[in-house]
Design an enzyme around this catalytic site. Sequence first.
Site, PDB file in Angstrom:
ATOM      1  N   TRP A   1     -65.009  22.257  -7.755  1.00 18.16           N
ATOM      2  CA  TRP A   1     -65.855  21.299  -7.026  1.00 18.16           C
ATOM      3  C   TRP A   1     -65.781  19.923  -7.655  1.00 18.16           C
ATOM      4  CZ3 TRP A   1     -66.201  23.196  -2.606  1.00 18.16           C
ATOM      5  CH2 TRP A   1     -66.428  24.569  -2.405  1.00 18.16           C
TER       6      TRP A   1
ATOM      7  N   ASP B   1     -74.036  17.015  -9.181  1.00 19.08           N
ATOM      8  CA  ASP B   1     -73.889  18.014  -8.119  1.00 19.08           C
ATOM      9  C   ASP B   1     -74.592  19.280  -8.607  1.00 19.08           C
ATOM     10  OD1 ASP B   1     -73.147  19.971  -6.332  1.00 19.08           O
ATOM     11  OD2 ASP B   1     -70.982  19.637  -6.490  1.00 19.08           O
TER      12      ASP B   1
ATOM     13  N   LYS C   1     -76.696  27.552  -1.360  1.00 15.99           N
ATOM     14  CA  LYS C   1     -76.606  28.399  -2.545  1.00 15.99           C
ATOM     15  C   LYS C   1     -77.993  28.818  -3.003  1.00 15.99           C
ATOM     16  CE  LYS C   1     -72.116  27.581  -2.677  1.00 15.99           C
ATOM     17  NZ  LYS C   1     -71.645  26.287  -3.135  1.00 15.99           N
TER      18      LYS C   1
END
Length: 363
Positions: A108, A175, A199
């Site tokens: 990511w 993030d 998530k």
Amino acid sequence: MQTVLNAVKTHNFSAGPGILPADVLKQAAEACINFDNLNLSLLEISHRSKNFEAVMDESRELVKELLGLGSGWQVLYLGGGASLQFAMVPYNLLRTDGFAAYVNTGVWASKAIKEAKLIGDTRVIASSEDKKFTFVPKGYEIPADADYLHITSNNTIYGTQMKSFPTSPVPVVCDMSSDIFSREVNGNDFGLIYAGAQKNMGPAGSTMVAVREDLLGKTGRKMLSMLDYQVHIKGGSMYNTPPVFPIYVTMLTLRWLKANGGVKWIEGINNAKAAAMYAEIDRNSLFTGTTAVEDRSHMNATFVMTKPELEPEFDKMWKAAGISGIRGHRDVGGYRASLYNALPLESVQVLVEAMKEFEAKFA
Ligand SMILES: *Cc1c(COP(=O)(O)O)cnc(C)c1O
């Protein structure tokens, strides 16, 4: 509806979209039929109705409360996933004559770096790529003249997590997609926090962005409206039609968290789940962890089998135990047990039992 939901006994370790509290699912299902006793579905009313405006207000407020954010912060719910934030962050914060510092801790983070490079001067100041992202870099120097530092708090795919955050001379952008609200953090230590909801805070389809407003409007760039945080702030996170259902379910999940005792409460449970999981990975002769011990994620526990030829046998056993979603990411292989907030300790105990039984039978 009640009986159907109560009958579901699957232990859901999915990495994302991840497990949600059963009670939240029930309320969400009801709102699809009859929202707020309006005799209308949440899905068929105006986002400008006072009933939905209340949802938007509460879901923004709950984020501020649970992250302990002071004044000067704005909370938005945007479309496009966390992946769109990889572009929006540099577009809104990286000056045309400045540069941004990034820490590369996995897939990511790498994607965030790729997008930022297309927007401006982007420098990777630390990386764990040479060791396949199995640890979190520490002790790197953060340039004091960078526009911001970008980090990823939890590396969902490789199973590492930042246990502490760097002290930074420049605003920190984080993030937090896969560990937001899982442990106490001081939100005010950051400049911008973003998280795809799916998530740990709700269903897919909305991304939470919390930003310190004083950081905005300084890039020297002409801004496209939909990519401009200031436009969304001015519109009360309703510049365009927001993803109403994901925002509603996120609100329900955050309400659930707050009502049970907040982040402090869930952190205790998350610590217990991670301790049980890693104790078994370390004890069991047929499994081994894949990351540096001090950087092990409390949200995504990755492990592989010492005799990979036995994987089909183990797969049969955990499936028979009612377990779902522990297959590893395609880049890593092996197994990954995601221990998100809504996963009960009981589910981890069931997985640990299956691992023990497997060892007893095959070691
Ligand atoms: C899942 C994930 C993403 C990507 O989220 P999308 O909403 O699918 O764009 C980004 N960052 C992290 C840390 C993630 O876990």
